[in-house]
Structure formats: structure tokens, C-alpha cells
Design an enzyme around this catalytic site. Structure first.
Site, PDB file in Angstrom:
ATOM      1  N   GLU A   1      -8.361   5.387   6.296  1.00  0.00           N
ATOM      2  CA  GLU A   1      -8.140   4.534   7.467  1.00  0.00           C
ATOM      3  C   GLU A   1      -7.925   5.333   8.742  1.00  0.00           C
ATOM      4  OE1 GLU A   1      -4.701   1.918   7.205  1.00  0.00           O
ATOM      5  OE2 GLU A   1      -5.356   0.753   8.949  1.00  0.00           O
TER       6      GLU A   1
ATOM      7  N   GLN B  11       0.816  -1.216   0.000  1.00  0.00           N
ATOM      8  CA  GLN B  11       0.000   0.000   0.000  1.00  0.00           C
ATOM      9  C   GLN B  11       0.850   1.266   0.000  1.00  0.00           C
ATOM     10  OE1 GLN B  11      -0.742  -0.996   4.708  1.00  0.00           O
ATOM     11  NE2 GLN B  11      -2.316   0.105   3.646  1.00  0.00           N
TER      12      GLN B  11
END
Ligand SMILES: *[C@@H]1O[C@H](CO)[C@@H](O)[C@H](O)[C@H]1NC(C)=O
Ligand SMILES: *[C@@H]1O[C@H](CO)[C@@H](O)[C@H](O)[C@H]1NC(C)=O
Length: 277
Positions: A213, A126
Site C-alpha cells: 500500500e 490488518q
């Protein structure tokens, strides 16, 4: 690399023209004992919406799931058993975070793209950005790459709210990958080639995701900042069977203590927004 070191490196690279470090940036350095870390979604056992019922996304086609830490869109399966996701990308603007907690704690939110980590939990490749704020309204930003379960490491790039970036991860094999953050205004980019942290953390190419997130510092969740709204555009996932977007995929929203904090609205196959509630 520790958070402290990463911020220092970014400041040095930015050189003499950099603005004086905010108190928050200095404090992030001072407490940077534990690494900044994304982790797989911690999902609710029952998928309940605000009315206590399973809800559908705004386009009526996809299921909404709730987790404590991930909001966005996840493609849970490649289109065919022989296919895998090999590249995920999107464009978004670095958000301006606002404090939601006045106890003096540092709050943050992160926006990123990734391969794996949802149904395939051994690894996540990521890259993305973090926006931090404290109760005095001091802010700090960073761009990072991570191959979970390793902690994130920071790119030496100076970011601020309003910067439009293109985030891309690519895997060239289950154990090799690349993270790229590009400044959309200048076309300049930073790139990092990575290897799987261990033989048990190779990629399966089973999930592609675009996420906001509430991330961890070590094993503790950092309090979630109000990030306003983040618009992901140009959201694409590459597979050997062709490209896919975000329509008809799984929508994840963040629910903490019974309240939905981050909602998702899928606008088209390449665009969706995540809004702090
Ligand atoms: C991107 O480029 C713009 C225009 O030069 C600049 O103002 C901004 O700071 C840059 N951001 C990053 C992350 O490089
Ligand atoms: C999403 O599903 C609907 C209904 O099955 C379908 O008409 C549409 O083409 C799908 N969109 C994409 C991008 O797959």
C-alpha cells in the site's frame, strides 16, 4: 498511538544495543501529529491497463483492477454465502525502500495482510510493516496493527530490511480480532488482540487480502517509495469451508497519474510478487 510515540517505544524496548536513531526516525517522531493509516482502495472508475484496455493477470484467469493505493491480491467473495474469511496470513521480507522523490518529502511503502476493506468497506483488520526513506537515503521501519477506521498502532519490535516475517490476522467474532507478526528466523512473535472501534466497524469477513500500500498520514497520501519487489509466499485465507490461496482472485495494481507503479505477478496459489515499476 501516534507515529512519534510508537517509534519512541520501539527504540526504548530495543534498549541500549539499538543503533543511533537515524535522522529520518527523529523526523518521523517530530512530525508524528497524524496517525499512520491504511484506508480502503481508491479505485479508478474505468479499469484500464497500460494500453487503455482491461487486462488480465499473468495466469490469464483473474481480473486486474487499478487503484491509487493498493497493489496485491484480494479475494472479493467467500466461497459460499454462509462462509466468511476468519484468518489471512503470508510470509514476506521487509523491503529496502529507495527514494523516488527528491523534494525532501518522506516516502514509504507498506506490506500487510487483512480481512475486509475492499468490497466490504466498513472495517479492515490488518497487520504488516512500513518501510520509510527520505531523499538523503535515510531509512526507518515499523510493524503495526490496525482496525480501520482507527489509525494504525505500532508493535514494539525492531525491524530492518531483509527480516523475513509472517503476518497473520484472525477474527474470533465480527467484533474481535488478533494481529500477529512473527520473526520467521527466530519464531518469536508479537501479538495484539483488538476490538472493533465501533458497532458500525465490525467485520463482515467478505474479503481477504495481501497488499502493498501507498498509505496515508491522516487523510493525506504519503509519497510512494520504490520498494523493489516484495514476494508474498504461504498466502492463505481461512474460511469455514476450507482454505483458499491467491489464484483466481482479483489482482489490484497501483496506478497514479496514468502510470502503473506497482505490478502483480501471481506465481502459484500461495505465492505472488508485487514489483515497483
Ligand atoms: C529476527 O531475527 C533475526 C535473527 O535473530 C534478527 O537478526 C532480526 O533482527 C529479527 N527481526 C525482528 C523483526 O525481530
Ligand atoms: C483457477 O481457475 C482455473 C480455471 O477455471 C482452474 O483450473 C483452477 O483449478 C483454479 N485454481 C484454483 C486454485 O482455484
Amino acid at each position: 498511538m501516534k507515529l512519534s510515540l510508537a517509534l519512541t517505544t520501539a527504540a526504548l524496548v530495543a534498549g541500549a544495543l539499538a543503533a543511533p536513531r537515524s535522522g529520518l526516525a527523529r523526523r518521523l517522531e517530530a512530525r508524528g501529529i497524524l496517525g499512520r493509516r491504511s484506508v480502503p482502495p481508491s479505485k479508478m472508475e474505468t479499469l484500464v491497463g497500460e494500453n487503455g484496455v482491461l487486462v488480465k493477470s499473468d495466469d490469464g484467469s483473474a481480473e486486474v483492477q487499478y487503484s491509487k493505493n493498493w497493489a496485491g491480491v484480494v479475494r472479493e467473495q467467500p466461497p459460499a454465502s454462509s462462509a466468511t474469511y476468519t484468518q489471512v496470513s503470508a510470509t514476506f521480507t521487509v523491503p529496502l525502500p529507495t527514494a523516488t522523490d527528491y523534494s525532501g518529502e518522506i516516502q514509504a511503502a507498506s506490506a500487510w495482510v487483512g480481512i475486509d476493506g475492499d468490497t466490504y468497506t466498513n472495517a479492515i483488520l490488518q497487520t504488516g510493516v512500513d518501510a520509510y526513506v527520505n531523499s538523503n537515503g535515510e531509512r526507518a521501519y515499523d510493524a503495526w496493527y490496525e482496525w480501520y477506521p482507527n489509525a494504525a498502532e505500532n508493535f514494539a519490535i525492531d525491524l530492518t530490511a531483509g527480516d523475513v516475517i509472517v503476518a497473520t490476522v484472525k477474527s474470533t467474532s465480527p467484533s474481535k480480532g488478533v494481529a500477529i507478526i512473527e520473526n520467521k528466523s527466530t519464531g518469536r512473535s508479537v501479538t495484539k488482540s483488538m476490538s472493533a472501534p465501533s458497532s458500525s466497524a465490525t467485520l463482515g469477513g467478505q474479503n481477504a487480502e495481501w497488499i502493498v500500500e501507498d498509505f496515508n498520514s491522516g487523510s493525506t497520501m504519503v509519497p510512494f517509495a520504490n520498494f523493489g519487489q516484495i514476494d508474498f509466499t504461504g498466502a492463505r485465507a481461512k474460511t469455514s469451508q476450507g482454505d483458499l490461496g491467491v489464484q483466481n482472485a482479483t489482482v489490484l495494481e497501483i496506478e497514479q497519474n496514468g502510470a502503473v507503479l506497482a505490478k502483480v505477478d501471481v506465481k502459484s496459489d500461495s505465492e505472488f510478487t508485487v514489483t515497483y515499476k
